[in-house]
Design an enzyme around this catalytic site. Sequence first.
Site, mmCIF file in Angstrom:
data_model
loop_
_atom_site.group_PDB
_atom_site.id
_atom_site.type_symbol
_atom_site.label_atom_id
_atom_site.label_comp_id
_atom_site.label_asym_id
_atom_site.label_seq_id
_atom_site.Cartn_x
_atom_site.Cartn_y
_atom_site.Cartn_z
ATOM 1 N N HIS A 1 -10.541 -3.262 -0.621
ATOM 2 C CA HIS A 1 -11.231 -3.059 0.302
ATOM 3 C C HIS A 1 -12.657 -1.819 -0.966
ATOM 4 C CE1 HIS A 1 -8.898 -4.242 3.032
ATOM 5 N NE2 HIS A 1 -8.316 -3.601 1.804
ATOM 6 N N TYR B 1 1.105 -1.543 -0.098
ATOM 7 C CA TYR B 1 -0.179 -0.072 -0.105
ATOM 8 C C TYR B 1 0.922 1.441 0.029
ATOM 9 C CZ TYR B 1 -3.946 -2.843 0.859
ATOM 10 O OH TYR B 1 -5.575 -4.016 1.382
ATOM 11 N N ARG C 1 -2.522 -11.923 2.972
ATOM 12 C CA ARG C 1 -3.675 -12.112 2.430
ATOM 13 C C ARG C 1 -4.029 -12.448 0.503
ATOM 14 N NH1 ARG C 1 -7.251 -8.817 4.768
ATOM 15 N NH2 ARG C 1 -8.988 -10.766 3.370
ATOM 16 N N HIS D 1 -6.925 -8.271 -3.134
ATOM 17 C CA HIS D 1 -8.245 -8.661 -2.399
ATOM 18 C C HIS D 1 -8.355 -6.425 -2.649
ATOM 19 C CE1 HIS D 1 -6.020 -8.032 1.312
ATOM 20 N NE2 HIS D 1 -6.911 -6.866 1.274
ATOM 21 N N TYR E 1 -0.147 -10.138 -0.079
ATOM 22 C CA TYR E 1 0.839 -9.551 0.606
ATOM 23 C C TYR E 1 0.869 -10.015 2.415
ATOM 24 C CZ TYR E 1 -2.792 -6.887 2.952
ATOM 25 O OH TYR E 1 -3.872 -6.641 3.056
#
Length: 273
Positions: free
Chosen positions: A190, A136, A185, A188, A175
């Site tokens: 959000h 991110y 994870r 995906h 990640y």
Amino acid sequence: MPSQEVSALLNPDVEKQSDIDAEIEALHSAARRNGAQPGSQPSPHPRRDYAPYRSSILRHPKQSPIEITDPEAAELCGPVFGVSDVAALDADLTRQHPGEPLGERMTVTGRILDRHGRPIRGQLVEIWQANASGRYAHQRDQHPAPLDPNFTGVGRCLTDGDGRYQFTTIKPGPYPWRNHLNAWRPAHIHFSLFGTAFTQRLITQMYFPGDPLFRYDPIYQSVVDDAARERLIAAYDHDLSSPEWSLAYRWDIVLDGPAATLFEPGDANGAGL
């Protein structure tokens, strides 16, 4: 050797994936047994106190909701969104910087509907995600994967007259996170949506079909109802793909469904999947 592996060798009490797997299986087995009882079925919503997701134990609400006697007062504290604030470029995450971002370009589209299948028009849809390397663009993300100077990973749009939204973006990478040893994870995106009011906000995650990390992820597995969990996975739609440009995934969302989240005692108008 990565620090988590060193910690596991020095401390045999460090939780491993097998420990989390066993907890997930026990909770899902219990949910299946309860769902087999007459008049009972698993909740379609994630459990806030889902133990395999370790931090949820520390931060999920433990007190009863505070009743708001003047609902309009809560609205005055929220941000205000208008059509003029949302530009066309906001929905194309690949064109927000001078250069092309790295990764698999894709289109994500779908419809926002109410419980009766009617389109919800003018709905604000916001997304945020990791880049193709699984990182991110946020100061708290110190994962050693590279940042992409041409990808911030944030977008928004308003639904059209048919309740349709559409984003052009890059497929995010998986990640690591520190829930337990070797925790990863699945890829995906959000999603944030507002219902008819700011207090009806829904935040959820969209996943991609066939991800091998599904079975290992306690956040995804916190939805113990099998059918509800499958609804979090987008469908690849070849007909929506753009030739020589991007692949396409379709993901529809139903707000205020029959199993809507109850945010206040006696309130049956919350937003839900």
